[in-house]
Design a protein around this motif. Structure first.
Motif, mmCIF file in Angstrom:
data_model
loop_
_atom_site.group_PDB
_atom_site.id
_atom_site.type_symbol
_atom_site.label_atom_id
_atom_site.label_comp_id
_atom_site.label_asym_id
_atom_site.label_seq_id
_atom_site.Cartn_x
_atom_site.Cartn_y
_atom_site.Cartn_z
ATOM 1 N N LEU A 616 12.823 5.381 -5.202
ATOM 2 C CA LEU A 616 11.542 6.020 -4.879
ATOM 3 C C LEU A 616 10.453 4.980 -4.613
ATOM 4 C CD1 LEU A 616 11.701 8.868 -7.528
ATOM 5 C CD2 LEU A 616 11.508 9.227 -5.061
ATOM 6 N N ILE A 617 10.388 3.961 -5.456
ATOM 7 C CA ILE A 617 9.357 2.923 -5.279
ATOM 8 C C ILE A 617 9.556 2.188 -3.962
ATOM 9 C CG2 ILE A 617 8.593 0.682 -6.187
ATOM 10 C CD1 ILE A 617 9.030 1.872 -9.025
ATOM 11 N N GLN A 618 10.810 1.832 -3.658
ATOM 12 C CA GLN A 618 11.107 1.137 -2.398
ATOM 13 C C GLN A 618 10.706 1.988 -1.198
ATOM 14 O OE1 GLN A 618 12.442 -2.011 -1.739
ATOM 15 N NE2 GLN A 618 11.985 -1.485 0.375
ATOM 16 N N ALA A 619 11.030 3.290 -1.278
ATOM 17 C CA ALA A 619 10.705 4.175 -0.157
ATOM 18 C C ALA A 619 9.189 4.298 0.036
ATOM 19 C CB ALA A 619 11.313 5.552 -0.395
ATOM 20 N N TYR A 620 8.433 4.457 -1.079
ATOM 21 C CA TYR A 620 6.971 4.564 -0.965
ATOM 22 C C TYR A 620 6.369 3.257 -0.453
ATOM 23 C CZ TYR A 620 6.583 9.147 -3.171
ATOM 24 O OH TYR A 620 6.657 10.490 -3.439
ATOM 25 N N CYS A 621 6.908 2.138 -0.917
ATOM 26 C CA CYS A 621 6.411 0.838 -0.433
ATOM 27 C C CYS A 621 6.678 0.679 1.064
ATOM 28 C CB CYS A 621 7.075 -0.299 -1.206
ATOM 29 S SG CYS A 621 6.478 -0.477 -2.903
ATOM 30 N N SER A 622 7.882 1.097 1.499
ATOM 31 C CA SER A 622 8.230 0.991 2.924
ATOM 32 C C SER A 622 7.343 1.883 3.789
ATOM 33 C CB SER A 622 9.697 1.369 3.126
ATOM 34 O OG SER A 622 10.541 0.492 2.421
ATOM 35 N N ASN A 623 6.837 2.977 3.205
ATOM 36 C CA ASN A 623 5.975 3.905 3.933
ATOM 37 C C ASN A 623 4.489 3.608 3.686
ATOM 38 O OD1 ASN A 623 7.509 6.444 5.265
ATOM 39 N ND2 ASN A 623 8.695 5.633 3.542
ATOM 40 N N ASP A 624 4.205 2.379 3.195
ATOM 41 C CA ASP A 624 2.813 1.936 2.949
ATOM 42 C C ASP A 624 2.056 2.857 2.010
ATOM 43 O OD1 ASP A 624 3.078 -0.317 4.541
ATOM 44 O OD2 ASP A 624 2.622 0.823 6.368
ATOM 45 N N ASN A 625 2.782 3.516 1.098
ATOM 46 C CA ASN A 625 2.109 4.367 0.114
ATOM 47 C C ASN A 625 2.217 3.674 -1.241
ATOM 48 O OD1 ASN A 625 1.029 6.408 -1.429
ATOM 49 N ND2 ASN A 625 2.281 8.041 -0.505
ATOM 50 N N ILE A 626 1.455 2.557 -1.351
ATOM 51 C CA ILE A 626 1.548 1.734 -2.555
ATOM 52 C C ILE A 626 1.015 2.463 -3.778
ATOM 53 C CG2 ILE A 626 -0.688 0.612 -2.170
ATOM 54 C CD1 ILE A 626 2.502 -1.034 -3.569
ATOM 55 N N ASP A 627 0.066 3.386 -3.567
ATOM 56 C CA ASP A 627 -0.503 4.135 -4.707
ATOM 57 C C ASP A 627 0.571 5.004 -5.372
ATOM 58 O OD1 ASP A 627 -2.980 3.026 -4.303
ATOM 59 O OD2 ASP A 627 -3.677 4.653 -2.996
ATOM 60 N N LEU A 652 7.119 -4.194 -5.742
ATOM 61 C CA LEU A 652 5.685 -3.922 -5.848
ATOM 62 C C LEU A 652 4.843 -5.152 -5.499
ATOM 63 C CD1 LEU A 652 5.807 -1.780 -9.100
ATOM 64 C CD2 LEU A 652 5.154 -0.950 -6.826
ATOM 65 N N ILE A 653 5.233 -6.325 -6.032
ATOM 66 C CA ILE A 653 4.471 -7.548 -5.755
ATOM 67 C C ILE A 653 4.490 -7.866 -4.263
ATOM 68 C CG2 ILE A 653 4.504 -10.066 -6.090
ATOM 69 C CD1 ILE A 653 5.393 -9.455 -9.018
ATOM 70 N N ASP A 654 5.657 -7.710 -3.627
ATOM 71 C CA ASP A 654 5.770 -7.961 -2.190
ATOM 72 C C ASP A 654 4.887 -7.004 -1.401
ATOM 73 O OD1 ASP A 654 7.148 -9.240 0.130
ATOM 74 O OD2 ASP A 654 7.907 -7.198 0.435
ATOM 75 N N SER A 655 4.949 -5.716 -1.771
ATOM 76 C CA SER A 655 4.146 -4.721 -1.045
ATOM 77 C C SER A 655 2.650 -4.931 -1.261
ATOM 78 C CB SER A 655 4.559 -3.321 -1.510
ATOM 79 O OG SER A 655 3.917 -2.336 -0.761
ATOM 80 N N LEU A 656 2.250 -5.250 -2.506
ATOM 81 C CA LEU A 656 0.836 -5.499 -2.807
ATOM 82 C C LEU A 656 0.312 -6.713 -2.040
ATOM 83 C CD1 LEU A 656 0.994 -4.821 -6.654
ATOM 84 C CD2 LEU A 656 -0.429 -3.538 -5.017
ATOM 85 N N CYS A 657 1.114 -7.774 -1.985
ATOM 86 C CA CYS A 657 0.676 -8.979 -1.267
ATOM 87 C C CYS A 657 0.553 -8.722 0.233
ATOM 88 C CB CYS A 657 1.644 -10.125 -1.530
ATOM 89 S SG CYS A 657 1.510 -10.801 -3.214
ATOM 90 N N LYS A 658 1.483 -7.924 0.775
ATOM 91 C CA LYS A 658 1.415 -7.584 2.203
ATOM 92 C C LYS A 658 0.181 -6.754 2.510
ATOM 93 C CE LYS A 658 6.329 -7.840 3.304
ATOM 94 N NZ LYS A 658 7.576 -7.086 3.555
ATOM 95 N N ASN A 659 -0.277 -5.971 1.496
ATOM 96 C CA ASN A 659 -1.483 -5.143 1.667
ATOM 97 C C ASN A 659 -2.745 -5.863 1.152
ATOM 98 O OD1 ASN A 659 -0.793 -2.168 2.591
ATOM 99 N ND2 ASN A 659 0.891 -2.852 1.269
ATOM 100 N N ASP A 660 -2.585 -7.174 0.903
ATOM 101 C CA ASP A 660 -3.700 -8.018 0.471
ATOM 102 C C ASP A 660 -4.268 -7.611 -0.889
ATOM 103 O OD1 ASP A 660 -5.213 -10.296 0.952
ATOM 104 O OD2 ASP A 660 -6.924 -9.147 1.724
ATOM 105 N N ASP A 661 -3.455 -6.950 -1.717
ATOM 106 C CA ASP A 661 -3.859 -6.640 -3.097
ATOM 107 C C ASP A 661 -3.286 -7.711 -4.026
ATOM 108 O OD1 ASP A 661 -5.248 -4.370 -2.442
ATOM 109 O OD2 ASP A 661 -3.535 -3.018 -2.743
ATOM 110 N N VAL A 662 -3.674 -8.984 -3.764
ATOM 111 C CA VAL A 662 -3.095 -10.108 -4.479
ATOM 112 C C VAL A 662 -3.462 -10.074 -5.967
ATOM 113 C CG1 VAL A 662 -2.841 -12.626 -4.551
ATOM 114 C CG2 VAL A 662 -3.160 -11.462 -2.360
#
Length: 749
Positions: A616-627, A652-662
């Motif tokens: 589920l987390i991977q799918a939400y991250c892939s769909n840019d739904n980090i929240d 999560l860390i990869d997705s956050l960094c890609k979305n500039d939520d460092v």
């Protein structure tokens, strides 16, 4: 029509015994069949027989010569005459004549005995005819001789006329009752499964003041009945058998060696070694000559329970009691020591066996057991030396089993060449190889990735006439499936069936797995149909493999059919089943169905795993739904008993960094540290990319130090990111120190 019969009533104990039981403390054994020794000359018997056979029975009462002859005959002579009459009818007429002429009751009784003997021989329904005659004798108050009663009891017992049997027994004169008569009654009950009734009779025989104690025939009757495989009565417990043996033993009688050994074997087979131990020692202490077979049975049971202390004690007691161990005895000791990897102790037994007083030479079975035991603990070189020793010392030639054990040991150790050398030696010495030899070598080759060599060897053996069996094909098919050579595996499958070898479940499972992984779902479905035809059913692992295969092919309808088939066949989906479906829906962005499947999973009593949440987390991250991904992560951390692992943090860390939520990504690194989750190079790579975007150089240096401190291996991605970044800012020296620091740290670790 059968007459109403009174039931057997056995008094509880003491003097109130059955009316028919003898009051004598030590009755004499039953008399032998009466003979003609007495005052009657044989000529009188011959004359009487001649008259009886040449005159009409209706004239016997007026025949004065016959009357004179009969008046001088003794009861034994009357029996002999009645027995020599040509048939049942003549004997019956003779019996009736004796009654009508008021002959002595003993003569009448013995004549009636002969009538019963004739009727038993001549009548098709002997039991029915004997019962008619018995009723007649009761109506006429004819006393039964002990042999007549014995005949009736035995016949009624064999015909399951148990009430009639007891009626006769009750009618026997007290003076005539003895152990042999009671044995017949017990035998009758046991023949038809009436153990409880037989037990009541035995209780009377076991009484201290019983005049008819059990004898060796009693034990034979009892144990041969209740221990036979087709025993039709109620289940007799081990406790009841143990008690019976003890009660017989108290009277100085024990089951024969065969039945005694079977009793010990039964106790040991049922994990009742304590009972077996007690029974054997009661017999030993009573002075009974316990045979080695019974001790061997007890040793086998003790060996299965790993009770080596008692095994050694029993061996010592056997020596003290003069029970000589045989080669089987030592074989049992060695077998169980080897089975539980106590090979050194087994080798000591071998030495004691050869050097002991008895000087028993070990046979090939014992050597094979020891060689196999050595190979199973990785001591195949010692096994090889023992094979050489057996030929020199014992003149005991190695056989096929010997070589198979050694070949298996070397193959499992990865020494395939040594295994093949033994195979060649086997051929030179003329030891016949069998399919087990073939399968052992093939298995070794396949386990170590030498599948092509295995196939070549199989073909060469076939040319020499050694055909493979189902195991051979199973080994090869499984190996080719694991090597992703599905075409070859399918070819072998077809060949296997053509050669009349029935594939087992392992073959089907291997093919289904290999075909599904290769995406050949039509072929996998074909194998499933063949598997079903062969009578095998899919297990949950096979269903999961097929469902995963269809999901990869985006064929949800086929996966749904399999789910229905699982329910129909009573196979419950497991976590893997649900995780596969959740991953499928997540990969297609269908979060509604993914959450529905997860709810169903929970309602079925299955706790979601880290794989479930990860999908589920991977799918939400892939769909840019980090929240949404972070919400699931927080649920895992708070309400779920499934802690997030490194893979979850990396997503999560990869997705956050890609979305500039460092900042949030760095906070997750702190969270990992608090929870003891170890970051890996993937974690740091994602973070370095985010820090590079922000150009947070100092923070990157901190994490570089952390990698060095934890001996976390930088991969080529790490070096690519840092080389580009640090070169661009003129900090190549720091990069060099980072690499050196890692090398020192890794060496220390």
């Amino acid at each position: 029509m059968r007459l109403p019969l009174k039931p057997l009533k056995l008094p509880p104990s003491g003097a109130a015994t059955l009316r028919s039981f003898s009051a004598e403390p030590h009755p004499s054994p039953p008399p032998p069949p009466p003979s003609l020794e007495g005052p009657d000359p044989s000529s009188h018997i011959s004359q009487t027989l001649s008259l009886l056979q040449t005159t009409d029975p209706s004239s016997w009462t007026t025949n004065t010569t016959l009357h004179t002859l009969l008046s001088s005959l003794s009861p034994p002579s009357a029996l002999k005459i009645a027995r020599q009459l040509p048939n049942y009818q003549n004997a019956l007429h003779f019996f009736n004549h004796l009654r009508s002429t008021s002959q002595p009751s003993d003569s009448i009784s013995l004549a009636f005995q002969a009538v019963l003997e004739h009727a038993k021989r001549e009548s098709p329904d002997s039991a029915g005819k004997l019962y008619e005659l018995y009723v007649l004798s009761k109506d006429q108050n004819t006393p039964l001789s002990v042999n007549a009663a014995t005949l009736l009891i035995k016949c009624f017992g064999q015909a399951e006329m148990l009430d009639e049997m007891i009626m006769v027994f009750d009618a026997v004169d007290e003076e005539m009752v003895n152990t042999d008569v009671l044995n017949l009654v017990v035998s009758g009950f046991l023949k038809w499964g009436r153990f409880d009734d037989a037990l009541k009779m035995l209780d009377e025989m076991f009484e201290t003041d019983s005049g008819y104690p059990p004898n060796s025939n009693t034990t034979g009757i009892v144990f041969s009945s209740i221990l036979k495989r087709n025993w039709s009565g109620r289940s007799v417990t081990d406790e009841e058998i143990c008690k019976l043996v003890s009660r017989f033993g108290a009277h100085g009688v024990y089951p024969s060696s065969i039945w005694f050994t079977q009793i010990i074997s039964r106790f040991c087979r049922n994990r009742e070694c304590e009972k077996a131990w007690v029974v054997v020692h009661e017999a030993m202490n009573s002075g009974l000559d316990v045979e080695v077979a019974s001790c061997n049975a007890l040793l086998t049971g003790l060996g299965q329970e790993r009770d080596f202390a008692r095994m050694n004690l029993l061996m010592k007691e056997m020596k003290e009691k003069g029970i000589k161990p045989n080669v089987v005895t030592y074989g049992i000791m060695i077998k169980h020591l080897c089975k539980f990897r106590r090979v050194d102790e087994a080798l000591e037994v071998l030495e004691k066996m050869r050097d002991g007083e008895l000087g028993i030479e070990p046979d090939v079975v014992i050597y094979n057991t020891l060689i196999d035991g050595l190979c199973k603990v990785g001591r195949q070189e010692e096994g090889l030396k023992l094979m050489e020793k057996m030929s020199l010392d014992s003149k005991c030639n190695p056989n096929t089993v010997t070589y198979n054990c050694l070949i298996d040991g070397f193959c499992k150790a990865g020494e395939i060449e040594r295994g093949h050398e033994l195979f060649e030696q086997m051929s030179k010495e003329g030891v016949e190889m069998n399919v087990i030899t073939l399968n052992t070598l093939l298995g070794g080759m396949c386990r170590h990735g030498r599948v092509s060599t295995a196939m070549e060897f199989f073909n060469s053996m076939r040319e020499k006439g050694l055909k493979g069996n189902a195991v051979t094909y199973t080994v090869l098919i499984t190996a080719f499936c694991n090597a992703n050579n599905i075409d070859k595996a399918m070819k072998l499958f077809d060949e296997m069936r053509e050669n009349g070898c029935s594939p087992d479940a392992v073959v089907y499972y291997s093919l289904i797995s290999g075909l599904s992984q290769a995406g050949r779902m039509d072929d996998a479905t074909f194998i499933v149909s063949k598997m079903t035809e062969a009578g095998f059913g899919l297990d949950v692992i096979s269903y999961n493999i097929l469902i995963r295969g269809f999901c990869r092919k985006n064929k949800l309808d086929k996966a749904s059919e399999l789910l229905k088939d699982m329910e129909k066949n009573g196979v419950s989906p497991d976590r893997v089943t649900y995780n596969t479906l959740i991953s499928f829906f997540c990969s297609n962005g269908d979060f509604t169905h993914a959450h529905k499947v997860m709810k169903k999973m929970i309602s079925d009593g299955l706790t979601p795993t880290v794989v479930t949440y990860g999908a589920l987390i991977q799918a939400y991250c892939s769909n840019d739904n980090i929240d949404a991904a972070m919400k699931i992560f927080r649920d895992m951390s708070s309400s779920s008993k499934v802690p997030p692992n490194t893979v979850i943090y990396n997503m999560l860390i990869d997705s956050l960094c890609k979305n500039d939520d460092v900042e949030v990504a760095i906070s997750l690194m702190d969270d990992m540290k608090e929870k003891g989750v170890r970051p890996n190079s993937t974690t740091y790579n994602a973070l370095f990319k985010g820090l590079q975007q922000r150009n947070w150089f100092e923070k990157a240096l901190e994490f570089m130090d952390q990698m060095t401190e934890h001996a976390c291996n930088p991969d080529y991605v790490t070096m690519e990111i840092l080389t580009e970044w640090l070169s661009a800012v003129g900090e190549t020296e720091k990069l060099r120190k980072f690499v050196q620091g890692y090398q020192i740290s890794a060496s220390t670790a």
